[in-house]
Design an enzyme around this catalytic site. Structure first.
Site, short mmCIF file in Angstrom:
data_model
loop_
_atom_site.label_atom_id
_atom_site.label_comp_id
_atom_site.label_asym_id
_atom_site.label_seq_id
_atom_site.Cartn_x
_atom_site.Cartn_y
_atom_site.Cartn_z
CG HIS A 48 -41.09 -5.70 35.31
ND1 HIS A 48 -39.84 -5.75 35.88
CD2 HIS A 48 -41.11 -4.58 34.56
CE1 HIS A 48 -39.13 -4.71 35.46
NE2 HIS A 48 -39.88 -3.98 34.66
CB CYS A 54 -19.71 -1.64 35.89
SG CYS A 54 -17.99 -1.81 35.48
N1 PLP Z 1 -39.53 4.17 36.19
C1 PLP Z 1 -39.04 3.68 37.34
C2 PLP Z 1 -39.06 4.51 38.57
C3 PLP Z 1 -38.49 2.39 37.36
O1 PLP Z 1 -37.98 1.92 38.51
C4 PLP Z 1 -38.48 1.64 36.17
C5 PLP Z 1 -37.86 0.30 36.14
O2 PLP Z 1 -36.98 0.00 36.93
C6 PLP Z 1 -39.05 2.20 35.01
C7 PLP Z 1 -39.56 3.46 35.06
C8 PLP Z 1 -39.09 1.42 33.73
O3 PLP Z 1 -40.08 0.41 33.76
P1 PLP Z 1 -39.98 -0.82 32.75
O4 PLP Z 1 -38.92 -1.72 33.23
O5 PLP Z 1 -41.34 -1.45 32.79
O6 PLP Z 1 -39.69 -0.24 31.41
#
Ligand code: PLP
Length: 391
Positions: free
Chosen positions: A200, A324
């Site tokens: 995503h 928060c």
């Molecule tokens: N690692 C990083 C650097 C992220 O920015 C995110 C999600 O924001 C994740 C891992 C986790 O991914 P997911 O939302 O597919 O679990």
């Protein structure tokens, strides 16, 4: 009201091509890829095509691509399975600015008796590579370092880090959730063992990810069950989402040039515009070290949440650098690790662009931000900056 979506590090819109690629696998092509019949076999082929696209984006072999449910699962699998594979090694290295998917997992193992080294960063969010060298020991099982930070966009020099870690012999896991598709990564050249990707963040749907597993890396199944994914992850494959992620990888490879030119140009214009038009604004990180789509700006003496609410009233979506928790606003662990002072960390806003971002959207932000900051600074409890209050 038209939405101006500048929160692409949180999630991205599903590309139309991705949705169209998925559609048949949500409707008429519903076979199980493990089935013996041709109806299932056609679906298995679609999964393999997706694997090919993912491998092409990362320049690795398709059999090194493991489909998972998300970036968090990929990160968890990398750490849990490596520690299971090397039961005699009791040391884990990570950085202080990792995403909770890594940070919380490492701290879980710390609570189970493992030694954890969390490497600091400097004021610009950079790592000191000597500190990695010094932290490595014979007891180190895994080093987990993100490629680019989700909050600030700061890119770590993963090639150099990989050379250091591999010269030592520990397993290197890289959380590349924010970087894949935005900046080039060539796994035939960079000796990373394990690498996490999330659908995503690159215009595929939520709920699908990748764990790259370099050939020969020991990886006992984290999710135990059937023989799917070469026995490395049990569970019937999420075929439509895997197909979508494959198409998203194919598109990302096509668009990566655009990320580094057009998107970067828009981001730079936004960053420079905000810094020049808003009083007491400063950048978290150096523009040259950042993902081309990300900028994190602190507006001193103003609360980030209040800025977000005002932006929201104009249909503008962004993120703040504080969360928060239990009724109090805690500045993010990333900004704290960078030593950003409280009054700046509280007023930090992340804008993250995508290939769908337009010039007009950047103009819209540049138009509304200066009056928002001015108004909030006049109202904020810590808005009375002494020298200004007297002026
Ligand atoms: N690692 C990083 C650097 C992220 O920015 C995110 C999600 O924001 C994740 C891992 C986790 O991914 P997911 O939302 O597919 O679990």
């Amino acid at each position: 009201m038209k939405v101006v979506y500048l929160d692409n590090n949180a999630t991205t819109r599903v590309a139309d091509e991705v949705f169209e690629a998925m559609r048949p696998y949500l409707t008429e092509r519903y076979g199980n890829p493990s089935s013996m019949h041709a109806f299932g076999g056609e679906v298995a082929h679609a999964v393999e095509r997706a694997r090919d696209h993912a491998a092409a984006l990362l320049n690795c072999s398709p059999d090194e691509i493991l489909f998972t449910s998300c970036g968090t699962e990929s990160d968890n699998t990398a750490i849990h399975s490596t520690l299971e594979a090397y039961p005699d090694k009791r040391h884990v290295i990570a950085t202080r600015v990792e995403h909770p998917a890594v940070r919380v997992t490492c701290r879980y193992f710390q609570s189970r008796g493992y030694r954890l080294t969390e490497l600091p960063v400097d004021g610009k969010g950079r790592l000191n590579l000597d500190q990695i060298r010094n932290a490595l020991s014979d007891d180190t099982a895994i080093v987990s370092v993100m490629h680019a930070n989700n909050e600030t966009g700061v890119i770590f020099p993963i090639d150099e880090i990989a050379q250091i870690v591999k010269a030592h012999g520990a397993i290197l896991h890289c959380d590349a959730v924010q970087s894949v598709g935005k900046i080039p990564l060539d796994l035939s050249k960079t000796p990373i063992d394990l690498l996490a990707v999330s659908g995503h963040k690159l215009h595929a749907p939520k709920g699908v990810g990748i764990l790259y597993v370099r050939r020969g890396t020991r990886l006992p199944a984290f999710i135990k069950g059937g023989h799917q994914e070469h026995g490395k992850r049990g569970g019937t494959e999420n075929v439509p989402y895997i197909v979508g992620l494959g198409e998203a990888c194919r598109l990302a490879a096509e668009h990566i040039e655009e990320e580094t030119t057009r998107v970067r140009g828009l981001r730079d214009r936004l960053a420079r515009g905000l810094l020049s038009s808003c009083l007491d604004a400063s950048l978290n990180g150096d523009l040259d070290d950042l993902l081309p789509n990300t900028v994190n700006v602190s507006f001193e003496y103003v609360e980030g949440e209040a800025i977000l609410l005002h932006l929201d009233a104009h249909g503008i979506c962004a993120s703040s650098g504080s969360a928060c928790t239990s009724g109090s606003l805690e500045p993010s662990h990333v900004l704290r690790a960078m030593g950003v002072p409280f009054t700046r960390a509280h007023g930090s806003i992340r804008f993250s662009l995508s290939r769908y971002t337009t010039d007009e959207e950047v103009d819209a932000v540049l138009e509304v931000m200066p009056p928002i900051i001015e108004r909030l600074r006049a109202l904020s409890p810590f808005g009375r900056k002494p020298e200004r209050a007297e002026a």
